[in-house]
Design an enzyme around this catalytic site. Sequence first.
Site, short mmCIF file in Angstrom:
data_model
loop_
_atom_site.label_atom_id
_atom_site.label_comp_id
_atom_site.label_asym_id
_atom_site.label_seq_id
_atom_site.Cartn_x
_atom_site.Cartn_y
_atom_site.Cartn_z
N ARG A 126 33.51 15.33 38.98
CA ARG A 126 32.39 15.53 38.04
C ARG A 126 31.65 16.81 38.44
O ARG A 126 30.50 16.77 38.86
CB ARG A 126 31.46 14.32 38.06
CG ARG A 126 32.14 12.96 38.00
CD ARG A 126 32.96 12.74 36.76
NE ARG A 126 32.18 12.49 35.56
CZ ARG A 126 31.69 11.32 35.21
NH1 ARG A 126 31.87 10.28 35.98
NH2 ARG A 126 31.02 11.18 34.09
N GLN A 131 34.26 20.41 34.16
CA GLN A 131 33.55 19.80 33.03
C GLN A 131 34.43 19.69 31.76
O GLN A 131 34.40 18.69 31.06
CB GLN A 131 32.32 20.64 32.71
CG GLN A 131 31.12 19.83 32.32
CD GLN A 131 29.84 20.64 32.42
OE1 GLN A 131 29.86 21.86 32.59
NE2 GLN A 131 28.73 19.98 32.29
N ASP A 134 36.68 16.65 31.85
CA ASP A 134 36.02 15.41 32.26
C ASP A 134 36.07 14.38 31.12
O ASP A 134 35.17 14.29 30.29
CB ASP A 134 34.58 15.73 32.67
CG ASP A 134 33.81 14.52 33.14
OD1 ASP A 134 34.35 13.40 33.07
OD2 ASP A 134 32.65 14.69 33.55
N SER A 137 33.37 11.55 30.88
CA SER A 137 32.14 11.96 30.19
C SER A 137 32.34 12.03 28.68
O SER A 137 31.49 11.57 27.92
CB SER A 137 31.66 13.33 30.69
OG SER A 137 31.13 13.21 31.99
N TYR A 232 26.71 10.20 42.56
CA TYR A 232 26.87 8.86 41.98
C TYR A 232 25.86 7.89 42.59
O TYR A 232 25.31 8.14 43.67
CB TYR A 232 28.27 8.32 42.29
CG TYR A 232 29.33 8.84 41.36
CD1 TYR A 232 29.49 8.30 40.09
CD2 TYR A 232 30.19 9.86 41.74
CE1 TYR A 232 30.47 8.77 39.23
CE2 TYR A 232 31.18 10.34 40.89
CZ TYR A 232 31.30 9.78 39.63
OH TYR A 232 32.27 10.24 38.80
#
Length: 383
Positions: A126, A131, A134, A137, A232
Amino acid sequence: MKIAVAKENELGELRVAQVPDTVARLVKQGFEVWVEAGAGIGAGYDDAAYKTAGAKIITDSALLWGEADILLKVNPPTKQDSWLEIDWLKPGTTLISFLNPLGDPALIQQLAQRNVTALSMELIPRTTRAQSMDALSSQANIAGYKSVLLAAASLPRIFPMMTTAAGTIPPAKVLVLGAGVAGLQAIATARRLGAVVEAFDIRPTVKEEVQSVGAKFIEINLEEDTTAEGGYAKQVSGDTQELIRQGLSTYVAKADVVITTAQVPGKSAPLLITAETVAQMKPGSVIVDLAAETGGNCACSEAGKNVTYEGVTIISPINLPGTVPINTSQMYAKNLLNLVKHLAKDGELQLNFDDDITSSACVTHGGEILNERVKDALLVVSG
Ligand code: NAD
């Protein structure tokens, strides 16, 4: 090099791993693309659209799996009748898919034994650099949006404030628990529908993000450190969990809608709402529990079911991204395209294990399981 796009065989799965637009880009990159007949129907793409994009349509599943150099999927390989799809793969094939590696380490072991190089979309780091690949997401974002629509459709009142000749209707109160990707999108969606929104997350650093999408951040004083490596959430002690449940109970009781999205990677979801707290809510209130598949944030949740408890509806959807297959397929297909482009040079895959995206996502290679957490999970499963 041949990239194959397999049809999803999971019950109710409508998504597809590649859409015609991304297929055309793979063809432009020099790949030969095979698409299983009917693979895109659920997401609104017929075989003709893939053909126009430059793909070859294959009707024989075993042929498609067996000839692939790179196989792209949404869900892990399934068992069909007496055949494991994995058995169709030739050794050396690269499989890229969601693989649930910590939940089903036995599957990862089978992939290693088959000498398949497997990249798990759950394990894409992440980071800003990763990105565009990902998929957690991209799919969670749509799940957050859809969760609010489910709540709004079930709630026996409207979301926005309305001033009319027949009187003024106050806005609905929405509470979002867990402000990661899904939670932030749920806040933004509820705000767009006119609700007043409050939110809580165990990581205090998300306060600013919560406020930037228009919600009030609920502060609960916790002494324990709640953030793990990579930003996280940590699994916290039983005492801290109890403190959170107590701190949230008055906010839950006042809310018309509660959307819960709290997760701790690789663990069961934290219990945030007890049955006693549900009973304090107004009849007609709605809870949507996006964490139901990993145990649920609400004690009354039953994954895949809508239940009513003391007049409160608790909705616990499974695979919400799959209910919006057009957009989730487009986004997932783009995540995969970006990953393949990242891994490939001159139309060939060249895995560089010094690269953190490759080393994080790759779970099997050369007949071995590479990921230590998967090895640990396998030890637990095999006793
Ligand atoms: P997730 O699905 O793992 O969890 C959802 C949310 O639940 C998280 O925000 C977590 O803090 C929260 N949570 C966990 N336990 C809780 C509890 N007991 N009470 C309340 N809330 C609790 O999260 P996600 O959406 O996958 O995001 C995880 C992390 O990855 C976040 O730090 C996020 O900012 C980060 N991220 C970074 C990027 C990037 O840099 N490109 C992209 C996406 C996500």
